[in-house]
Scaffold this motif. Structure first.
Motif, PDB file in Angstrom:
ATOM      1  N   SER A 163       0.774  -1.245   0.000  1.00 24.24           N
ATOM      2  CA  SER A 163       0.000   0.000   0.000  1.00 24.24           C
ATOM      3  C   SER A 163       0.801   1.288   0.000  1.00 24.24           C
ATOM      4  O   SER A 163       2.007   1.258  -0.170  1.00 24.24           O
ATOM      5  CB  SER A 163      -1.000  -0.035   1.133  1.00 24.24           C
ATOM      6  OG  SER A 163      -2.039  -0.885   0.726  1.00 24.24           O
ATOM      7  N   PRO A 164       0.056   2.397   0.165  1.00 19.94           N
ATOM      8  CA  PRO A 164       0.667   3.710  -0.017  1.00 19.94           C
ATOM      9  C   PRO A 164       1.982   3.957   0.710  1.00 19.94           C
ATOM     10  O   PRO A 164       2.387   3.235   1.588  1.00 19.94           O
ATOM     11  CB  PRO A 164      -0.405   4.655   0.474  1.00 19.94           C
ATOM     12  CG  PRO A 164      -1.654   3.945   0.166  1.00 19.94           C
ATOM     13  CD  PRO A 164      -1.377   2.499   0.359  1.00 19.94           C
ATOM     14  N   ARG A 165       2.562   5.047   0.344  1.00 23.24           N
ATOM     15  CA  ARG A 165       3.899   5.366   0.857  1.00 23.24           C
ATOM     16  C   ARG A 165       4.036   6.882   0.943  1.00 23.24           C
ATOM     17  O   ARG A 165       3.196   7.629   0.478  1.00 23.24           O
ATOM     18  CB  ARG A 165       4.938   4.800  -0.100  1.00 23.24           C
ATOM     19  CG  ARG A 165       4.699   5.262  -1.553  1.00 23.24           C
ATOM     20  CD  ARG A 165       5.338   6.535  -1.859  1.00 23.24           C
ATOM     21  NE  ARG A 165       5.059   6.969  -3.212  1.00 23.24           N
ATOM     22  CZ  ARG A 165       5.991   7.368  -4.036  1.00 23.24           C
ATOM     23  NH1 ARG A 165       7.226   7.358  -3.679  1.00 23.24           N
ATOM     24  NH2 ARG A 165       5.664   7.797  -5.230  1.00 23.24           N
ATOM     25  N   THR A 219       0.381   5.574  -5.682  1.00 29.22           N
ATOM     26  CA  THR A 219      -0.295   4.334  -5.316  1.00 29.22           C
ATOM     27  C   THR A 219      -1.384   4.021  -6.342  1.00 29.22           C
ATOM     28  O   THR A 219      -2.183   4.891  -6.675  1.00 29.22           O
ATOM     29  CB  THR A 219      -0.928   4.456  -3.916  1.00 29.22           C
ATOM     30  OG1 THR A 219       0.104   4.715  -2.982  1.00 29.22           O
ATOM     31  CG2 THR A 219      -1.663   3.198  -3.535  1.00 29.22           C
ATOM     32  N   ASP A 225       1.466   0.082  -3.957  1.00 32.64           N
ATOM     33  CA  ASP A 225       2.279   1.255  -3.689  1.00 32.64           C
ATOM     34  C   ASP A 225       3.659   1.018  -4.269  1.00 32.64           C
ATOM     35  O   ASP A 225       4.287   0.006  -3.993  1.00 32.64           O
ATOM     36  CB  ASP A 225       2.338   1.450  -2.175  1.00 32.64           C
ATOM     37  CG  ASP A 225       3.371   2.479  -1.793  1.00 32.64           C
ATOM     38  OD1 ASP A 225       3.596   3.415  -2.580  1.00 32.64           O
ATOM     39  OD2 ASP A 225       3.944   2.349  -0.700  1.00 32.64           O
TER      40      ASP A 225
END
Ligand SMILES: *[C@@H]1O[C@H](CO)[C@@H](O)[C@H](O)[C@H]1NC(C)=O
Length: 398
Positions: free
Chosen positions: A101-103, A323, A343
């Protein structure tokens, strides 16, 4: 004397005759009555029999109905249980599928300045929208939910795409799945007010577009050119001067397409705070969506990832803050949902991955185009132009 006697004889004879006659008549009538009585008796018995049979039948059917009703309610209960289970399964699948996932993205000071300038131009558009709080984004945001939906209008056929240039506020409409023409509107309210494509400027592109997978970014239109049998190319078109300024070949088979539910989308270009991305499938046998980071000026490919998000049942995807959010549906269109998140920096706690369900709509999304400045999504659903707005949250950094 004699005649009197004869008369008497005659009369008595007649009387006897009449009596006989009446007797016969009476007998006859009695017989008829008996016959009728018999028949009535028979009818009576028959009707009683029918009545009993009917009662039995009624009893049987009511029993059957009761059984059916029980079955039905049992089935309903089972279906409810199944749907609860399916929901749980879906959640579990989400959990499994959204391991990545996101970063945190790098802070970009010059972008913040630009955004402030754009903010001024966008003023007049904000009337019917709640003022968008332009957070000073270090791009450490992930989508946490869908805040609102706005269905603007219906222009065009079942498939197509529309998007808005964050820089100029202009709106671009791609009707259908290929062609050489697109429509430009001055702004979203302008598009909203216009009758069909009447108030638009028609732009005839020198190279044909293929698939609703274009992106508008900083005054340039990026789109896929692909004719049957020919190689796939990314084209960069200057919307101001009207010239193609760059093209690049792409290493994918001409018959592959990125989303299985929208086979016309040859590949999907996406612009976010980070720049230009391409979602694609190198070949039709490749099960996953691949992602490439492109240089928006030269169209060079800087890096390539396998998102591990399957193409099967994918309907669309968009990129927010580095993402990828892949939207899935079923062949018989139901509720679209983000079921896979990737991500590029692989730096997210899986619990953070959002579980996003889109509201029920008409058909299915033909395209979803994210606008990083407004943090909203421009969707095309069965000819309807829809805007989804998100709520965002900051990433919890791992
Ligand atoms: C859009 O495309 C559909 C078919 O896909 C066509 O019927 C319609 O006329 C087109 N509309 C415009 C404004 O081009």
């Amino acid at each position: 004397m004699k005649p009197l006697f004869v008369l008497l004889i005659f009369t008595s004879w007649t009387l006897i005759g009449a009596q006989n006659y009446y007797q016969e008549l009476m007998d006859y009538l009695e017989n008829r009555l008996l016959a009728i009585e018999d028949r009535m008796q028979l009818w009576h018995e028959q009707s009683r029999q029918y009545h009993t049979e009917m009662l039995n039948f009624k009893k049987l059917t009511s029993e059957a109905v009761n059984v059916q009703r029980n079955h039905h309610s049992k089935m309903l209960k089972e279906m409810e249980a199944a749907s609860v289970q399916a929901d749980r399964l879906e959640r579990e699948m989400d959990y499994v599928e959204t391991q990545n996932s996101p970063r945190a993205c790098a802070s970009k000071a010059e972008k913040v300045v630009e955004r402030a300038a754009w903010g001024l131009q966008e003023r007049d558009e904000a009337d019917d929208w709640e003022e968008l709080q332009s957070r000073v984004s270090d791009c450490i945001e992930i989508i946490s939910g869908i805040r609102s939906v706005k269905i603007l209008k219906r222009v065009g056929g079942a498939k197509g795409m529309w998007t808005r240039d964050p820089k100029s506020s202009k709106v671009y409409v791609f009707n259908g799945t290929s062609g050489d023409t697109i429509y430009q509107f001055d702004s979203v309210p302008d598009f909203s007010r216009s009758q069909g494509t009447m108030n638009s400027r028609t732009i005839k592109l020198p190279l044909k577009w293929s698939g609703p997978g274009a992106a508008v970014y900083n005054g340039y239109l990026y789109y896929m050119k692909g004719e049957a049998g020919a190689d796939i190319q990314v084209v960069k078109y200057d919307l101001v001067s009207g010239f193609v300024t760059e093209t690049a070949m792409f290493p994918m088979e001409s018959h592959s397409s990125v989303y299985k539910l929208n086979p016309e989308t040859v590949a999907d270009l996406a612009a976010d705070d980070e720049g230009l991305w391409l979602l694609y499938s190198p070949s039709d046998s490749e099960p996953n969506i691949n992602l490439a980071k492109m240089d928006a000026i030269t169209l060079d490919i800087e890096q390539i990832w396998d998102t591990r998000c399957p193409r099967e049942n994918a309907e669309a995807a968009f990129v927010v803050c580095g993402t990828v959010y892949v939207v899935y549906n079923t062949r018989l269109a139901s509720r679209s949902r983000v079921q896979c998140v990737f991500d590029v920096n692989d730096k997210m706690i899986s619990e953070e991955a959002p579980l996003l369900y889109f509201p029920r709509r008409y058909g299915a999304h033909a395209s979803l185009k994210y606008n990083p400045e407004e943090k909203q999504l421009y969707g095309w659903d069965d000819g309807y132009q829809i805007i989804y707005r998100f709520t965002m949250k900051r990433k919890v950094l791992a």
